[in-house]
Design a protein around this motif. Sequence first.
Motif, mmCIF file in Angstrom:
data_model
loop_
_atom_site.group_PDB
_atom_site.id
_atom_site.type_symbol
_atom_site.label_atom_id
_atom_site.label_comp_id
_atom_site.label_asym_id
_atom_site.label_seq_id
_atom_site.Cartn_x
_atom_site.Cartn_y
_atom_site.Cartn_z
ATOM 1 N N GLN A 296 -24.770 -40.313 23.870
ATOM 2 C CA GLN A 296 -23.757 -41.455 23.070
ATOM 3 C C GLN A 296 -22.319 -41.421 23.671
ATOM 4 O O GLN A 296 -21.867 -40.432 24.218
ATOM 5 C CB GLN A 296 -24.082 -40.919 21.909
ATOM 6 C CG GLN A 296 -25.059 -40.814 20.762
ATOM 7 C CD GLN A 296 -25.187 -39.645 20.176
ATOM 8 O OE1 GLN A 296 -24.235 -38.592 19.347
ATOM 9 N NE2 GLN A 296 -25.178 -40.998 18.683
ATOM 10 N N THR A 297 -21.486 -42.811 23.531
ATOM 11 C CA THR A 297 -20.395 -42.559 23.842
ATOM 12 C C THR A 297 -19.343 -41.985 22.599
ATOM 13 O O THR A 297 -20.001 -41.672 21.682
ATOM 14 C CB THR A 297 -19.368 -44.156 24.047
ATOM 15 O OG1 THR A 297 -19.756 -45.335 22.572
ATOM 16 C CG2 THR A 297 -20.220 -45.062 24.368
ATOM 17 N N ALA A 298 -18.327 -42.127 22.514
ATOM 18 C CA ALA A 298 -17.773 -41.011 20.985
ATOM 19 C C ALA A 298 -17.457 -42.214 20.261
ATOM 20 O O ALA A 298 -17.589 -41.793 19.143
ATOM 21 C CB ALA A 298 -16.260 -41.431 21.886
ATOM 22 N N LEU A 299 -16.962 -43.499 20.505
ATOM 23 C CA LEU A 299 -17.240 -44.572 19.047
ATOM 24 C C LEU A 299 -19.181 -44.326 18.718
ATOM 25 O O LEU A 299 -18.973 -44.775 17.292
ATOM 26 C CB LEU A 299 -16.940 -45.673 19.569
ATOM 27 C CG LEU A 299 -16.924 -46.847 18.842
ATOM 28 C CD1 LEU A 299 -16.005 -46.296 17.387
ATOM 29 C CD2 LEU A 299 -16.631 -48.277 19.074
ATOM 30 N N ARG A 422 -23.917 -31.830 27.417
ATOM 31 C CA ARG A 422 -22.603 -31.809 27.787
ATOM 32 C C ARG A 422 -21.391 -33.238 27.667
ATOM 33 O O ARG A 422 -22.064 -34.207 26.592
ATOM 34 C CB ARG A 422 -22.694 -31.394 29.179
ATOM 35 C CG ARG A 422 -23.345 -32.305 30.194
ATOM 36 C CD ARG A 422 -23.292 -32.600 31.706
ATOM 37 N NE ARG A 422 -24.193 -31.116 32.334
ATOM 38 C CZ ARG A 422 -23.215 -30.159 32.253
ATOM 39 N NH1 ARG A 422 -22.005 -30.333 32.589
ATOM 40 N NH2 ARG A 422 -24.117 -28.912 32.504
ATOM 41 N N GLY A 423 -20.578 -33.113 27.705
ATOM 42 C CA GLY A 423 -20.067 -33.791 26.969
ATOM 43 C C GLY A 423 -18.613 -33.196 26.369
ATOM 44 O O GLY A 423 -18.185 -32.310 25.968
ATOM 45 N N LEU A 424 -17.383 -34.394 26.640
ATOM 46 C CA LEU A 424 -15.945 -33.632 26.048
ATOM 47 C C LEU A 424 -16.042 -34.999 24.716
ATOM 48 O O LEU A 424 -15.803 -34.343 23.497
ATOM 49 C CB LEU A 424 -15.078 -34.152 26.525
ATOM 50 C CG LEU A 424 -13.302 -34.115 26.205
ATOM 51 C CD1 LEU A 424 -13.411 -32.671 25.811
ATOM 52 C CD2 LEU A 424 -12.582 -33.987 27.115
ATOM 53 N N LEU A 425 -15.472 -36.142 24.454
ATOM 54 C CA LEU A 425 -15.762 -37.204 23.656
ATOM 55 C C LEU A 425 -17.216 -37.629 23.391
ATOM 56 O O LEU A 425 -18.010 -37.773 22.626
ATOM 57 C CB LEU A 425 -14.789 -38.210 23.954
ATOM 58 C CG LEU A 425 -13.365 -37.802 24.178
ATOM 59 C CD1 LEU A 425 -12.290 -39.169 24.114
ATOM 60 C CD2 LEU A 425 -12.586 -36.709 23.081
ATOM 61 N N GLY A 426 -18.189 -38.130 24.218
ATOM 62 C CA GLY A 426 -19.480 -38.789 24.702
ATOM 63 C C GLY A 426 -20.002 -37.690 24.748
ATOM 64 O O GLY A 426 -19.618 -36.610 25.197
ATOM 65 N N ARG A 427 -21.325 -38.141 24.731
ATOM 66 C CA ARG A 427 -22.246 -36.669 24.599
ATOM 67 C C ARG A 427 -23.491 -37.396 25.659
ATOM 68 O O ARG A 427 -23.972 -38.427 24.577
ATOM 69 C CB ARG A 427 -23.100 -36.344 23.205
ATOM 70 C CG ARG A 427 -21.888 -35.525 22.617
ATOM 71 C CD ARG A 427 -21.541 -33.756 22.963
ATOM 72 N NE ARG A 427 -20.372 -33.476 22.897
ATOM 73 C CZ ARG A 427 -20.501 -32.899 21.297
ATOM 74 N NH1 ARG A 427 -21.823 -32.550 21.053
ATOM 75 N NH2 ARG A 427 -19.702 -32.258 21.235
ATOM 76 N N ARG A 428 -24.019 -36.723 25.988
ATOM 77 C CA ARG A 428 -25.337 -36.595 26.853
ATOM 78 C C ARG A 428 -26.043 -35.634 26.965
ATOM 79 O O ARG A 428 -26.095 -34.960 27.291
ATOM 80 C CB ARG A 428 -25.068 -37.258 28.453
ATOM 81 C CG ARG A 428 -26.376 -37.601 29.730
ATOM 82 C CD ARG A 428 -25.302 -37.316 30.978
ATOM 83 N NE ARG A 428 -25.062 -39.539 31.157
ATOM 84 C CZ ARG A 428 -25.751 -40.469 31.175
ATOM 85 N NH1 ARG A 428 -27.491 -40.786 31.208
ATOM 86 N NH2 ARG A 428 -25.313 -41.306 31.013
#
Length: 512
Positions: A296-299, A422-428
């Motif tokens: 998932q991206t941040a948006l 993991r991920g800061l804005l987006g998630r994987r």
Amino acid sequence: MAEPGQWHHLSPWAVMLLWVRGVIDFVRENLPLVVGAGAGAAFIEAVGLREVALAAVVLLAGAGLLSLQYYRRFRFRLEGDVLFVQRGLFERRELKVAADRVQHVTIDQPAYMRPFGVVRFSLETPGGATTEVELPGIARAYAETLRDALGAARTRAAAGDDEGEARPAPPARTLFRLGGGGLTLHGVVSNYAYVLAAALTPLLQPLERAARARFGPWEEVAWLAWASDHPVLFAGVALATLLFAMVTASVLAAWFRFFDYRLLRKEGRYVQTSGLLSRQEQALPAAKLQSVDWVQTALGRLLGRGHLVCHQYGGVAPGVEHLGHSFLVPGLDRASATRLSAEFWPGLEVGAWRPVHAAYRRVQALRLGAGITGTVLLVAALTGEPRAAWMLLVVAPLAWGLAHLQWRALAWQSARYTLVRRGLLGRRTVQFPLEHVQTVTLRQSWFQRRRRLASLELVLPSGPVSIPYIEEAEARRMADEALFRVERLFPRGVTPAAAQGGTGEPDVLDVT
């Protein structure tokens, strides 16, 4: 299909298609560089347009002759469960690929091939990072027959029933179909626009020169003079226009790539078809699946959308997933992603997430703080502006805030399947069974040893997955469990690659 073992040639249309593809590849690879440097216009002005046109005709004619010779020397046949391909212009090469080594089959039909009813048939094996065998122009019906024959041979080899009677294949089952709304949302939340912007970067300089030639000096352009008087308003309008253009381009790219997307389960493999102008079909054997990522991206997190990426041996890097080089399921909401993940991994259940140790947050904060401090001091030294050092006052809260977000995002769980997020804005989120692990590495720094922590790195055939800063006892338990599952699933002396792909011999035998 023709008689078994009989040699086949490409379609006669392949001569023209090979020529067209060669010209398109040449233009794609060289035109941005030539235009961006301004060398093309200078060369035409120095030599003359007529001479350049004559040279282009000669080059195109030469390319046509080479395509004809390549077509005449190209032939292939399927004998038993082995595909033989002979090709080459100046030297003869023969490739041999066993059906049980095939892990990815692609049938691609670009727009310029559709009027002739021919396709590009390509396959990959675990040992290759790129396409290893490609039939650049065969009839679609024959390509589908060849795909099914390779799949049937692989199934017989896996069942040890090479000489047995053919068993009726179960009917194809539709797992997912993407509609127009989901396709548009996928374009909105994806990063296609950034890829397009990077591809168009070499054209910015010639466009600027053309604009200057058309409008004259920037100071004489009325709307630019207005923009200099209203900088905030102009910046807002320009930013909104840029975002709208990027989102529109991203949506268009998604529609061209994933129009009429369908995912099927057919005879032990997953098959996906998509494409607006260029239709593409990809097939991935279920036995070759190594890991599945929920991305998932941040948006995308805000809109509740994402996509699944199915990795196999030698999977591509995350940065090129959107370019079509991986087996990707787009436009999913959370419920659809959970259902398909359970389809790929039977029995998958997402339980409570376990965070890594809080010491990870402290270490990340120190690293980020040191990096930001060094950057600020370098900027102050280069600009000669000591007031820039006041930015050091925000280093500590900024570094701690970023480190806290990274720590909150990083989590894992391990039962029948292991999941790492993991991920800061987006998630994987990576999902895989422990028996697919090839290498287990347990690392401890001096800081970690004092606190009885460890970082665990699990290397899958599709790439490494790390779980940093967990309890040492838990890391050793997971390492032992991974080794136990591999030894129980694969007898001593049999590697996972050989057990899942065949004999363990080279994937492609290339004889020159």
